[in-house]
Design a protein around this motif. Sequence first.
Motif, PDB file in Angstrom:
ATOM      1  N   ALA A 117       0.830  -1.212   0.000  1.00  0.00           N
ATOM      2  CA  ALA A 117       0.000   0.000   0.000  1.00  0.00           C
ATOM      3  C   ALA A 117       0.858   1.252   0.000  1.00  0.00           C
ATOM      4  CB  ALA A 117      -0.937  -0.004   1.210  1.00  0.00           C
ATOM      5  N   GLU A 118       1.971   1.219   0.745  1.00  0.00           N
ATOM      6  CA  GLU A 118       2.870   2.370   0.769  1.00  0.00           C
ATOM      7  C   GLU A 118       3.544   2.542  -0.592  1.00  0.00           C
ATOM      8  OE1 GLU A 118       4.059   5.671   2.784  1.00  0.00           O
ATOM      9  OE2 GLU A 118       2.770   4.064   3.553  1.00  0.00           O
ATOM     10  N   VAL A 119       3.841   1.437  -1.264  1.00  0.00           N
ATOM     11  CA  VAL A 119       4.413   1.510  -2.611  1.00  0.00           C
ATOM     12  C   VAL A 119       3.444   2.199  -3.565  1.00  0.00           C
ATOM     13  CG1 VAL A 119       5.039   0.102  -4.614  1.00  0.00           C
ATOM     14  CG2 VAL A 119       5.980  -0.436  -2.381  1.00  0.00           C
ATOM     15  N   ALA A 120       2.158   1.849  -3.484  1.00  0.00           N
ATOM     16  CA  ALA A 120       1.154   2.474  -4.352  1.00  0.00           C
ATOM     17  C   ALA A 120       1.090   3.977  -4.105  1.00  0.00           C
ATOM     18  CB  ALA A 120      -0.208   1.825  -4.114  1.00  0.00           C
ATOM     19  N   ARG A 121       1.202   4.381  -2.840  1.00  0.00           N
ATOM     20  CA  ARG A 121       1.159   5.815  -2.526  1.00  0.00           C
ATOM     21  C   ARG A 121       2.366   6.537  -3.101  1.00  0.00           C
ATOM     22  NH1 ARG A 121       2.998   9.529   0.823  1.00  0.00           N
ATOM     23  NH2 ARG A 121       4.460   8.103   1.823  1.00  0.00           N
ATOM     24  N   LEU A 122       3.533   5.904  -3.017  1.00  0.00           N
ATOM     25  CA  LEU A 122       4.738   6.537  -3.559  1.00  0.00           C
ATOM     26  C   LEU A 122       4.694   6.641  -5.075  1.00  0.00           C
ATOM     27  CD1 LEU A 122       7.755   5.248  -1.442  1.00  0.00           C
ATOM     28  CD2 LEU A 122       6.480   7.364  -1.256  1.00  0.00           C
ATOM     29  N   ARG A 123       4.096   5.659  -5.734  1.00  0.00           N
ATOM     30  CA  ARG A 123       3.988   5.734  -7.194  1.00  0.00           C
ATOM     31  C   ARG A 123       3.177   6.953  -7.604  1.00  0.00           C
ATOM     32  NH1 ARG A 123       2.576   0.260  -7.338  1.00  0.00           N
ATOM     33  NH2 ARG A 123       0.501   0.849  -8.029  1.00  0.00           N
ATOM     34  N   VAL A 124       2.133   7.245  -6.841  1.00  0.00           N
ATOM     35  CA  VAL A 124       1.313   8.418  -7.138  1.00  0.00           C
ATOM     36  C   VAL A 124       2.081   9.699  -6.839  1.00  0.00           C
ATOM     37  CG1 VAL A 124      -0.791   9.660  -6.501  1.00  0.00           C
ATOM     38  CG2 VAL A 124      -0.833   7.169  -6.738  1.00  0.00           C
ATOM     39  N   ALA A 125       2.881   9.695  -5.770  1.00  0.00           N
ATOM     40  CA  ALA A 125       3.619  10.895  -5.365  1.00  0.00           C
ATOM     41  C   ALA A 125       4.713  11.267  -6.341  1.00  0.00           C
ATOM     42  CB  ALA A 125       4.206  10.693  -3.963  1.00  0.00           C
ATOM     43  N   GLY A 126       5.249  10.310  -7.103  1.00  0.00           N
ATOM     44  CA  GLY A 126       6.310  10.620  -8.062  1.00  0.00           C
ATOM     45  C   GLY A 126       7.492   9.696  -7.887  1.00  0.00           C
ATOM     46  N   PRO A 127       8.337   9.607  -8.935  1.00  0.00           N
ATOM     47  CA  PRO A 127       9.425   8.614  -8.919  1.00  0.00           C
ATOM     48  C   PRO A 127      10.524   8.884  -7.910  1.00  0.00           C
ATOM     49  CG  PRO A 127       9.601  10.038 -10.835  1.00  0.00           C
ATOM     50  CD  PRO A 127       8.290  10.366 -10.188  1.00  0.00           C
ATOM     51  N   HIS A 128      10.607  10.114  -7.371  1.00  0.00           N
ATOM     52  CA  HIS A 128      11.691  10.427  -6.445  1.00  0.00           C
ATOM     53  C   HIS A 128      11.227  10.474  -4.982  1.00  0.00           C
ATOM     54  CE1 HIS A 128      14.413  11.302  -9.761  1.00  0.00           C
ATOM     55  NE2 HIS A 128      13.434  11.982 -10.323  1.00  0.00           N
ATOM     56  N   SER A 129      10.012  10.043  -4.703  1.00  0.00           N
ATOM     57  CA  SER A 129       9.475  10.103  -3.344  1.00  0.00           C
ATOM     58  C   SER A 129       9.931   8.894  -2.537  1.00  0.00           C
ATOM     59  CB  SER A 129       7.942  10.144  -3.382  1.00  0.00           C
ATOM     60  OG  SER A 129       7.487  11.269  -4.100  1.00  0.00           O
TER      61      SER A 129
END
Length: 489
Positions: free
Chosen positions: A193-205
């Motif tokens: 779930a945290e991975v999915a959130r980071l994908r939305v936030a951008g590649p450098h998050s």
Amino acid sequence: MPALDDLVRLLGADLEPVAPADPPAREVTGVHVSELTDPTPYLAGGELLLTTGMGLTGQTAQARAYAARLAAHGVTALGIGLGPVHRTVPETLLRVCESAGLPLLAVPAPTPFLTVARTYWSLTAAAGQEELSAALGAHRDLVRSAAGPDPVRAVVRTLAGAVEGWAAQLTPQGEVVEVWPREHRDSARRIAAEVARLRVAGPHSSATFPLGGDDVVLQPLVGRGRLSGFVATGCPRPMKAPDRQLVLTACALLALQSEQRRRDTAGARTARDCVARLLLAGHLDAARALAADLGLPAVAPRVRPLGLTGWTDAGPDDVLDALEPAAVHDGRHLPAVAEPDELWALVAPRDADAVRDALRRLTAERLPNLRAVLGPETGQAELRHRVPVLRRALADVPAGTLRDLAAPDAPVAVRLDVLLSYRRTDLVGAVAAYLRRRGHWERAAADLGVHRNTLRHRVATATRLLEADLDDPDVASRLWLALRENGLA
């Protein structure tokens, strides 16, 4: 940071424990000298406070308040210098320190406070040097791991050992690629779930969050602005700053490995693309010669052509990334022609089931608008005749659908490529004449200028290839409409 017991042990007679007799292994953040009755505004906590006791009057209430303030502020220990003011440790101070849980030490005359301070800083420097050496050693181990034959597994294992916890590499979708130790696979899976959130936030998050009793650091693997995965690292909280630096080093090494693999993959795909283009254009000898020159294994003599289109927020490389693991093994490869909006791959018949499953997962999880058509098994020489028909079939496939034209329930109308690719005689013309004359052999044979037995043989061959009964009204109507739509009747 040096510990109090290490400092006492090193100073020996120059710093004697009073209460308790064995000083605890508390961390000492600094050595501070003060004669104030309330030095806490100038302290950060963790210090060894040295004083001659000049401000202490010997009153129990004052000494109790003094010790309580120091203990509440987190002072590690109090050291009293004997000689100038007190020749022995005041009994009142001893009792209140014991009551407050504040270790009490004595600096006997004529030892200067500077000796204690210098010894502390020499210990700090030695500890820093040791920490630096350990960090450099861990970084060197990571680099050596990345240079080995299995860099991903080696780097993950080395990182887990360096932080005394666990580490994992994940795909951009959060699937576990590698984890060490193995028993932490469930922990790695729980952060999807945290991975999915980071994908939305951008590649450098990146992110840091608690998971059970661990601190987990999740860092992206990015090369040329492209996200290739994540590294998750967990260790008992709080994670130390040197460990965070190790995580960044491991990410840089794994991102470099990923970029190298992508370059190697791109080169191999370009070579296979050239071979596939020649096959689809009907230049079989040239395709085989090129494959041999490039060191590629020979393409299977019979294949199932696969057409795909309709991907959004992705590219053909992303589609091939999902398909190749299902089709590339045992020395085989997946020849494919990739265009910006269309992809054609030549699937070995025995890999068709695995490729279908991979496509369904890809459509369900990432590319809901993907459209695909999987043609029936065919020889290499027939590909150039089949693909145009399959391309027209692909245009009619709904979004999010894989149509297998070799399935038992596949419409007969989309199987015209079977007739078109038959080279011995004109099956299309025979079927069109037979359907036009509604099964009248003499009239249909006259239209073609052939004997009725010749027509019977051609229609029987078409029936066998189509695996359908042309006298069935449903089959006949669909087939006739398909012939008309393609200008063949």
